[in-house]
Design a protein around this motif. Sequence first.
Motif, mmCIF file in Angstrom:
data_model
loop_
_atom_site.group_PDB
_atom_site.id
_atom_site.type_symbol
_atom_site.label_atom_id
_atom_site.label_comp_id
_atom_site.label_asym_id
_atom_site.label_seq_id
_atom_site.Cartn_x
_atom_site.Cartn_y
_atom_site.Cartn_z
ATOM 1 N N ARG A 79 0.834 -1.205 0.000
ATOM 2 C CA ARG A 79 0.000 0.000 0.000
ATOM 3 C C ARG A 79 0.863 1.247 0.000
ATOM 4 N NH1 ARG A 79 -3.612 -0.860 5.160
ATOM 5 N NH2 ARG A 79 -3.595 1.400 4.934
ATOM 6 N N ALA A 80 0.448 2.219 -0.766
ATOM 7 C CA ALA A 80 1.235 3.447 -0.909
ATOM 8 C C ALA A 80 1.178 4.320 0.340
ATOM 9 C CB ALA A 80 0.750 4.236 -2.122
ATOM 10 N N ASP A 81 0.193 4.086 1.207
ATOM 11 C CA ASP A 81 0.055 4.933 2.385
ATOM 12 C C ASP A 81 0.806 4.394 3.600
ATOM 13 O OD1 ASP A 81 -1.581 2.728 2.736
ATOM 14 O OD2 ASP A 81 -3.202 3.848 3.705
ATOM 15 N N VAL A 82 1.543 3.308 3.438
ATOM 16 C CA VAL A 82 2.338 2.764 4.540
ATOM 17 C C VAL A 82 3.606 3.598 4.688
ATOM 18 C CG1 VAL A 82 3.631 0.768 5.398
ATOM 19 C CG2 VAL A 82 1.455 0.435 4.188
ATOM 20 N N GLY A 83 3.871 4.043 5.906
ATOM 21 C CA GLY A 83 5.036 4.894 6.149
ATOM 22 C C GLY A 83 5.925 4.367 7.252
ATOM 23 N N GLU A 84 6.885 5.175 7.645
ATOM 24 C CA GLU A 84 7.875 4.752 8.631
ATOM 25 C C GLU A 84 7.231 4.422 9.971
ATOM 26 O OE1 GLU A 84 12.099 6.337 10.567
ATOM 27 O OE2 GLU A 84 11.190 7.372 8.865
ATOM 28 N N ARG A 85 6.252 5.215 10.391
ATOM 29 C CA ARG A 85 5.592 4.955 11.674
ATOM 30 C C ARG A 85 4.890 3.595 11.649
ATOM 31 N NH1 ARG A 85 0.613 5.908 14.205
ATOM 32 N NH2 ARG A 85 0.791 6.381 16.436
ATOM 33 N N ASP A 86 4.276 3.273 10.512
ATOM 34 C CA ASP A 86 3.597 1.974 10.392
ATOM 35 C C ASP A 86 4.591 0.825 10.507
ATOM 36 O OD1 ASP A 86 0.954 3.136 9.736
ATOM 37 O OD2 ASP A 86 1.956 3.741 7.883
#
Length: 199
Positions: free
Chosen positions: A138-145
């Motif tokens: 998913r493109a909305d997965v980031g470092e915090r996730d």
Amino acid sequence: MNAPRPDVLQRRRQILDAADEVFCEHGVHAPLELVVERAGLGRATLYRNFPDRRALLAALLDRALQALEQCARDSAARPDGLFVLIRDLAEHTAVCAPLADYWRSVGRADPLVEQAHQRIMDSLMPLLRQAIAAGLCRADVGERDIAIVVDMLAVCLRGGDEQERRSLAADSARLVAQALEAPGRAGGRRPQTVQAATA
């Protein structure tokens, strides 16, 4: 500065291998004499290489992180490398539960723990970007996730023995992979590489 002699490096590896086995079997507070016996070396050799228990535990942590970083390098060319590394991280947590539990109990404020967390993130983040670019994540997965995922994998520690922890590790990695998948892939047929990484 001269490099250590091969025999010195070999004795250090013997101690680390022995400590890894002893701590995983008996916990991190096991008598260091057990490590000496398992390594087949003298007590003086142990303390010449590792002056105290924390130094020994820190060396084991560094070795585990080096293995994780090597896995990340080996997976760098794979679009699904993120899922491979997550599976590897979960399995290592399961196998070395007492060691992982010790560092969790120390807390994030400890400099060694903070450095370890950063090294894990430095290994995972390039693979995350690669998986997103390949349409696998998913493109909305980031470092915090991803940081949350790393902490969540500690659920493997709840197993009563190594076999149960390994099973929980595999399930955790599979569920994490499904949660991270790009829209439209969940519940459908995933690429063979992702299936292999999360089986």
